[in-house]
Design an enzyme around this catalytic site. Sequence first.
Site, PDB file in Angstrom:
ATOM      1  N   GLN A   1       3.813  -0.414  15.017  1.00  0.00           N
ATOM      2  CA  GLN A   1       4.737  -1.281  14.274  1.00  0.00           C
ATOM      3  C   GLN A   1       5.930  -0.531  13.709  1.00  0.00           C
ATOM      4  O   GLN A   1       6.935  -1.144  13.361  1.00  0.00           O
ATOM      5  CB  GLN A   1       3.995  -1.987  13.128  1.00  0.00           C
ATOM      6  CG  GLN A   1       2.971  -2.994  13.616  1.00  0.00           C
ATOM      7  CD  GLN A   1       2.190  -3.581  12.460  1.00  0.00           C
ATOM      8  OE1 GLN A   1       1.234  -2.990  11.985  1.00  0.00           O
ATOM      9  NE2 GLN A   1       2.603  -4.751  11.981  1.00  0.00           N
TER      10      GLN A   1
ATOM     11  N   HIS B   1      -7.369  -6.252  14.315  1.00  0.00           N
ATOM     12  CA  HIS B   1      -5.940  -6.589  14.384  1.00  0.00           C
ATOM     13  C   HIS B   1      -5.103  -5.319  14.610  1.00  0.00           C
ATOM     14  O   HIS B   1      -4.211  -5.295  15.469  1.00  0.00           O
ATOM     15  CB  HIS B   1      -5.554  -7.297  13.073  1.00  0.00           C
ATOM     16  CG  HIS B   1      -4.104  -7.619  12.889  1.00  0.00           C
ATOM     17  ND1 HIS B   1      -3.623  -8.908  12.794  1.00  0.00           N
ATOM     18  CD2 HIS B   1      -3.011  -6.812  12.741  1.00  0.00           C
ATOM     19  CE1 HIS B   1      -2.306  -8.876  12.619  1.00  0.00           C
ATOM     20  NE2 HIS B   1      -1.906  -7.615  12.580  1.00  0.00           N
ATOM     21  N   GLU B   2      -5.418  -4.258  13.867  1.00  0.00           N
ATOM     22  CA  GLU B   2      -4.649  -3.004  13.996  1.00  0.00           C
ATOM     23  C   GLU B   2      -4.911  -2.316  15.338  1.00  0.00           C
ATOM     24  O   GLU B   2      -3.995  -1.770  15.955  1.00  0.00           O
ATOM     25  CB  GLU B   2      -4.969  -2.030  12.852  1.00  0.00           C
ATOM     26  CG  GLU B   2      -4.783  -2.553  11.429  1.00  0.00           C
ATOM     27  CD  GLU B   2      -3.464  -3.245  11.189  1.00  0.00           C
ATOM     28  OE1 GLU B   2      -2.496  -2.990  11.925  1.00  0.00           O
ATOM     29  OE2 GLU B   2      -3.406  -4.062  10.261  1.00  0.00           O
TER      30      GLU B   2
ATOM     31  N   CYS C   1       0.930 -11.057  10.026  1.00  0.00           N
ATOM     32  CA  CYS C   1       1.302  -9.739  10.544  1.00  0.00           C
ATOM     33  C   CYS C   1       2.669  -9.373   9.987  1.00  0.00           C
ATOM     34  O   CYS C   1       3.577 -10.201   9.982  1.00  0.00           O
ATOM     35  CB  CYS C   1       1.346  -9.773  12.072  1.00  0.00           C
ATOM     36  SG  CYS C   1       1.761  -8.185  12.818  1.00  0.00           S
ATOM     37  N   LEU C   2       2.813  -8.128   9.544  1.00  0.00           N
ATOM     38  CA  LEU C   2       4.097  -7.677   9.013  1.00  0.00           C
ATOM     39  C   LEU C   2       5.179  -7.699  10.097  1.00  0.00           C
ATOM     40  O   LEU C   2       6.369  -7.735   9.771  1.00  0.00           O
ATOM     41  CB  LEU C   2       3.963  -6.271   8.423  1.00  0.00           C
ATOM     42  CG  LEU C   2       3.073  -6.163   7.175  1.00  0.00           C
ATOM     43  CD1 LEU C   2       2.871  -4.697   6.793  1.00  0.00           C
ATOM     44  CD2 LEU C   2       3.656  -6.953   6.004  1.00  0.00           C
TER      45      LEU C   2
ATOM     46  N   GLY D   1      -2.757  -3.647   6.191  1.00  0.00           N
ATOM     47  CA  GLY D   1      -2.909  -2.684   7.271  1.00  0.00           C
ATOM     48  C   GLY D   1      -1.579  -2.440   7.951  1.00  0.00           C
ATOM     49  O   GLY D   1      -0.636  -3.221   7.777  1.00  0.00           O
TER      50      GLY D   1
ATOM     51  N   HIS E   1      -2.799  -3.746  17.960  1.00  0.00           N
ATOM     52  CA  HIS E   1      -1.418  -3.228  17.957  1.00  0.00           C
ATOM     53  C   HIS E   1      -1.332  -1.947  18.794  1.00  0.00           C
ATOM     54  O   HIS E   1      -0.353  -1.736  19.508  1.00  0.00           O
ATOM     55  CB  HIS E   1      -0.966  -2.892  16.529  1.00  0.00           C
ATOM     56  CG  HIS E   1      -0.425  -4.061  15.745  1.00  0.00           C
ATOM     57  ND1 HIS E   1       0.642  -4.834  16.168  1.00  0.00           N
ATOM     58  CD2 HIS E   1      -0.788  -4.574  14.541  1.00  0.00           C
ATOM     59  CE1 HIS E   1       0.905  -5.769  15.251  1.00  0.00           C
ATOM     60  NE2 HIS E   1       0.048  -5.636  14.250  1.00  0.00           N
TER      61      HIS E   1
HETATM   62  O1  GNR Z   1      -0.937  -7.560   5.844  1.00  0.00           O
HETATM   63  C1  GNR Z   1      -1.620  -8.047   6.734  1.00  0.00           C
HETATM   64  N1  GNR Z   1      -2.483  -9.028   6.432  1.00  0.00           N
HETATM   65  C2  GNR Z   1      -3.433  -9.514   7.312  1.00  0.00           C
HETATM   66  C3  GNR Z   1      -4.090 -10.692   6.965  1.00  0.00           C
HETATM   67  C4  GNR Z   1      -5.052 -11.223   7.780  1.00  0.00           C
HETATM   68  C5  GNR Z   1      -5.366 -10.581   8.957  1.00  0.00           C
HETATM   69  C6  GNR Z   1      -4.711  -9.417   9.327  1.00  0.00           C
HETATM   70  C7  GNR Z   1      -3.752  -8.894   8.508  1.00  0.00           C
HETATM   71  S1  GNR Z   1      -2.958  -7.414   8.948  1.00  0.00           S
HETATM   72  C8  GNR Z   1      -1.439  -7.596   8.120  1.00  0.00           C
HETATM   73  C9  GNR Z   1      -0.613  -6.339   8.212  1.00  0.00           C
HETATM   74  C10 GNR Z   1      -0.265  -6.073   9.662  1.00  0.00           C
HETATM   75  O2  GNR Z   1       0.558  -6.666  10.280  1.00  0.00           O
HETATM   76  N2  GNR Z   1      -0.961  -5.152  10.266  1.00  0.00           N
HETATM   77  O3  GNR Z   1      -0.735  -4.909  11.571  1.00  0.00           O
HETATM   78 NI    NI Z   2       0.006  -6.709  12.423  1.00  0.00          NI
END
Ligand code: GNR
Ligand code: NI
Length: 171
Positions: free
Chosen positions: A51, A134-135, A92-93, A46, A138
Site C-alpha cells: 500500500q 486482508h493484509e 481499506c485505507l 493494519g 495485499h
Molecule cells: O484499517 C483497516 N480496517 C479494517 C477493517 C476491517 C477489515 C480490515 C481492515 S484493514 C484496514 C487497513 C488496511 O487497509 N489495511 O490493508
Molecule cells: Ni487494506
Amino acid sequence: MARLNILRYPDPRLHTVARPVAVVDERIRRLVDDMLETMYGADGVGLAATQVDVHERVIVMDTSESRDRPLVLVNPELVARSDEMAVAEEGCLSVPQIYDRVERHARVSVRALDRDGRGLEFDADGLTAVCVQHEMDHLVGKVFVEYLSAFKRERIRTKMLKRTREEQRSA
Ligand code: GNR
Ligand code: NI
C-alpha cells in the site's frame, strides 16, 4: 519516522506481488517504523508494504482497543486455516470510505518474523484473523473489493476515480 503516501484503488501498483524479505536489517526496521506511523496516523488497524509502494512481504497491524500493541509481520505465512468461515465488514485505507462484507477463514495460525528478525507464531480470530488475511492479500496484489461482485467493484472504481479527479481539481 515519516508518514508514507498510501496508494489508492484502482492504482495498478496495488496488484504487484511482493517478494520475501531476505534479511531483517535497518532498512526493514525503518520501513516498519514508517509504516506504523502511517497506519496510526490514518487510524488503520493494519497496513501492508504494498500500500506504500514497497513490494516486500512486510505487514504492520494493531487491532487493540488501546492502539498500543503494534504487531510486525515479516514474511508472514498461514500455517493453518479453520474450515469455519466468517463474514465481516471490511474497509481499506487504499479504498477510503468503502465498506462491505467479506467472507474469510474464522481462525488462522500465523508464522512470521518480527521487527528483530526473530520467529513468531500465533493463532488469531475475530478482527485480528480478518486483518491478517486482508493484509496478506495485499502482499499478493489483491484488494478486498475483488471479493465483491463485478457490478459493485465497477461502481467503486468509478467512485474512486471521480473522487481523485475532484481532489486534484480543488488542489
Ligand atoms: O484499517 C483497516 N480496517 C479494517 C477493517 C476491517 C477489515 C480490515 C481492515 S484493514 C484496514 C487497513 C488496511 O487497509 N489495511 O490493508
Ligand atoms: Ni487494506
